[in-house]
Design an enzyme around this catalytic site. Structure first.
Site, PDB file in Angstrom:
ATOM      1  N   PHE A 122       0.739  -1.146  -0.093  1.00  0.00           N
ATOM      2  CA  PHE A 122      -0.112  -0.074   0.104  1.00  0.00           C
ATOM      3  C   PHE A 122       0.618   1.545   0.335  1.00  0.00           C
ATOM      4  O   PHE A 122       1.332   1.674   0.901  1.00  0.00           O
ATOM      5  CB  PHE A 122      -0.888  -0.164   0.993  1.00  0.00           C
ATOM      6  N   LEU A 124       1.054   5.039   0.378  1.00  0.00           N
ATOM      7  CA  LEU A 124       0.383   5.964   0.696  1.00  0.00           C
ATOM      8  C   LEU A 124       1.833   7.333   0.954  1.00  0.00           C
ATOM      9  O   LEU A 124       1.555   8.211   0.802  1.00  0.00           O
ATOM     10  CB  LEU A 124      -0.595   6.079   2.063  1.00  0.00           C
ATOM     11  N   THR A 125       2.237   6.758   2.302  1.00  0.00           N
ATOM     12  CA  THR A 125       2.958   7.138   3.012  1.00  0.00           C
ATOM     13  C   THR A 125       3.810   7.872   2.604  1.00  0.00           C
ATOM     14  O   THR A 125       4.497   7.303   1.203  1.00  0.00           O
ATOM     15  CB  THR A 125       4.038   7.096   4.237  1.00  0.00           C
ATOM     16  N   ALA A 129       4.957  13.608   3.752  1.00  0.00           N
ATOM     17  CA  ALA A 129       3.189  13.019   4.145  1.00  0.00           C
ATOM     18  C   ALA A 129       2.962  11.868   4.559  1.00  0.00           C
ATOM     19  O   ALA A 129       3.020  10.767   4.224  1.00  0.00           O
ATOM     20  CB  ALA A 129       2.314  13.440   2.327  1.00  0.00           C
ATOM     21  N   GLY A 130       2.929  11.756   6.379  1.00  0.00           N
ATOM     22  CA  GLY A 130       2.513  11.136   6.719  1.00  0.00           C
ATOM     23  C   GLY A 130       1.086  11.045   7.407  1.00  0.00           C
ATOM     24  O   GLY A 130       0.397  10.244   6.427  1.00  0.00           O
ATOM     25  N   ARG A 268       8.679 -17.360  39.527  1.00  0.00           N
ATOM     26  CA  ARG A 268       9.754 -16.550  39.620  1.00  0.00           C
ATOM     27  C   ARG A 268       9.845 -16.426  41.713  1.00  0.00           C
ATOM     28  O   ARG A 268       8.587 -16.201  41.759  1.00  0.00           O
ATOM     29  CB  ARG A 268      10.050 -15.473  38.941  1.00  0.00           C
ATOM     30  N   ILE A 337       7.508  -6.812  35.380  1.00  0.00           N
ATOM     31  CA  ILE A 337       7.199  -8.367  36.247  1.00  0.00           C
ATOM     32  C   ILE A 337       8.573  -9.329  35.923  1.00  0.00           C
ATOM     33  O   ILE A 337       9.189  -9.510  36.663  1.00  0.00           O
ATOM     34  CB  ILE A 337       6.559  -9.130  35.467  1.00  0.00           C
ATOM     35  N   GLU A 363      -0.011   3.008   9.926  1.00  0.00           N
ATOM     36  CA  GLU A 363      -1.951   3.065  10.009  1.00  0.00           C
ATOM     37  C   GLU A 363      -3.011   3.879  10.535  1.00  0.00           C
ATOM     38  O   GLU A 363      -3.404   3.761  10.944  1.00  0.00           O
ATOM     39  CB  GLU A 363      -2.933   1.459  10.187  1.00  0.00           C
ATOM     40  N   THR A 365      -1.280   7.488  13.230  1.00  0.00           N
ATOM     41  CA  THR A 365      -0.008   7.248  14.977  1.00  0.00           C
ATOM     42  C   THR A 365      -1.523   7.960  15.576  1.00  0.00           C
ATOM     43  O   THR A 365      -3.259   8.072  15.256  1.00  0.00           O
ATOM     44  CB  THR A 365      -0.025   8.765  14.866  1.00  0.00           C
TER      45      THR A 365
END
Ligand code: CAA
Length: 383
Positions: A122, A124-125, A129-130, A268, A337, A363, A365
């Site tokens: 695809f 587009l970017t 232009a982002g 643990r 953890i 896709e 931000t």
């Protein structure tokens, strides 16, 4: 189209076992070599994973969005690089053709995309232009029976393997913004197309993103996807769908990380007992589980809305925003953890921490999802 319950359950169980038996054992190898082995790609093709979203008429599985989300919950339970191999064929690479292609375009590409024989990307970017996708500069200037394409597309997933591009370019260079943009289905082997080398990335090694450069590339008029000047809407509708898919992958990764955390917290020992006995560790597990459950539930709701044909841009963005941010927090808690073991490479937790960072970026931000959600509310909510 929807599967009957037995077939759906069988498919999900098959993917679950494939992930555990074939993918999880080679996660570290894929990260190290930056390559998903060919035999794994072939196995994915044999399982039909490239064609999840493509109708059975064209050789795909023809899943509903809800079913695709259920599959993504399973596929997400390993390094997301594996999902990326099939991701563009299932999502942003193929869906322009599925939704807007004419019969010839569908017949030419969808069977090959469904089987995995061909890969779609695809485009587009661009470098300039982002998030502001409507400011894209690539041009596709009409010339007789052809368009002449010039411009650079950036961070294009699977571009180095692609056989076909869904390209957004300005067919009317005099008209700025969204209205001058058209969408095209472009075979990747046309003269005038150069693919850059894969970018070195923070995570998801094995998934590749590259520049695609068009230099006086002549494409036939028949490559136009939908109507001239409607390309921005094509891109937005493809992304609406893709955002539910990505959210479902996030929910899958979240569930995997919670399983890892529970196993570690049981085993643990510190201060003479399993760390899972400590309420501060329990609080982290509980927060992660609550967020993963919320993500799963909202994704299925949005997917059902889409399947019912209801407007779902806002809900898709809610899912992408929530699930991608949540899995970031869940990966961070997993490192916490695991402590020192979460920070060193051996346990793979730090790899997931890096892998999930992209979900808040591509896709759209998180900030773009917020824009979509708030604009929808301000325009449409009856108060
Ligand atoms: N469905 C249909 N039409 C839509 C739409 C949608 N979801 N969203 C907008 N439109 C239409 C509007 O109705 C409008 O049409 P009219 O003028 O006829 O009313 C037109 O498109 C322009 O819309 P906006 O004025 O809202 O456009 P905008 O310039 O303000 O931008 C935006 C909107 C939501 C910010 C959009 O630019 C956007 O989503 N940006 C993020 C882009 C993005 O997600 N990029 C990721 C690329 S893919 C990737 O990351 C993966 C890879 O492999 C590279």
């Amino acid at each position: 189209m929807s599967l009957d319950t037995d077939t759906r359950n069988q498919l999900i169980e098959t993917v679950r076992r494939f992930v555990r038996e074939r993918l999880v054992p080679i996660e570290a190898q894929v990260a190290e070599t930056d390559e998903v082995p060919r035999e794994i790609v072939d196995e994915m093709a044999a399982l039909g994973l490239f064609g999840l979203s493509i109708s059975q008429d064209y050789g795909g599985l023809g899943l509903s969005m809800e079913e695709e989300a259920l599959v993504c919950f399973q596929l997400g339970q390993t390094s997301p690089a594996f999902r990326s191999v099939i991701g563009t064929n299932v999502g942003i690479g193929s869906q322009g053709i599925v939704m807007f292609g004419n019969d010839e375009q569908k017949a030419e590409w969808l069977p090959k995309l469904a089987s995995g024989e061909a890969v779609a990307s695809f485009c587009l970017t661009e470098p300039e232009a982002g998030s502001d996708a409507a400011s894209l500069r690539a041009t596709a200037v009409p010339d007789g029976n052809e368009y002449v394409v010039n411009g650079t597309k950036r961070y294009i997933t699977n571009a180095n393997r692609a056989n076909v591009f869904t390209l957004m370019a300005r067919s009317d260079p005099e008209t700025p913004g969204a209205k001058g943009i058209s969408a095209f289905v472009v075979p990747a082997d046309l003269p005038g197309i150069t693919i850059g080398k894969p970018e070195a990335k923070m995570g998801q090694q094995g998934a590749h993103i590259c520049d695609v450069v068009f230099d006086d590339c002549r494409i036939p008029r028949a490559c136009l996807l939908g109507e001239e000047g409607e390309g921005f809407k094509v891109a937005m509708q493809v992304l609406d769908r893709g955002r539910i898919h990505i959210a479902a992958v996030c929910a899958g990764v979240a569930e995997r990380l919670i399983r890892e955390c529970v196993a570690y917290a049981r085993e643990r020992k510190q201060f003479g007992q399993a760390i899972g006995e400590f309420q501060l560790v329990q609080a982290m597990l509980a927060d992660s589980q609550t967020e993963a459950y919320a993500a799963r539930t909202m994704i299925l709701d949005a997917a059902r809305l889409r399947d019912a044909g209801a407007l779902h841009s806002m809900e898709a963005s809610c899912c992408k925003l929530f699930a991608s941010e949540a899995v970031g927090r869940i990966a961070d808690r997993a490192v916490q953890i695991f402590g020192g073991a979460g920070y060193v490479a051996d346990y793979g937790i730090e790899r997931f921490y890096r892998d999930v960072r992209i979900f808040r970026l591509y896709e759209g931000t998180s900030q773009i999802q917020q824009v979509v959600i708030a604009r929808n509310l301000l325009r449409n909510l009856e108060v």
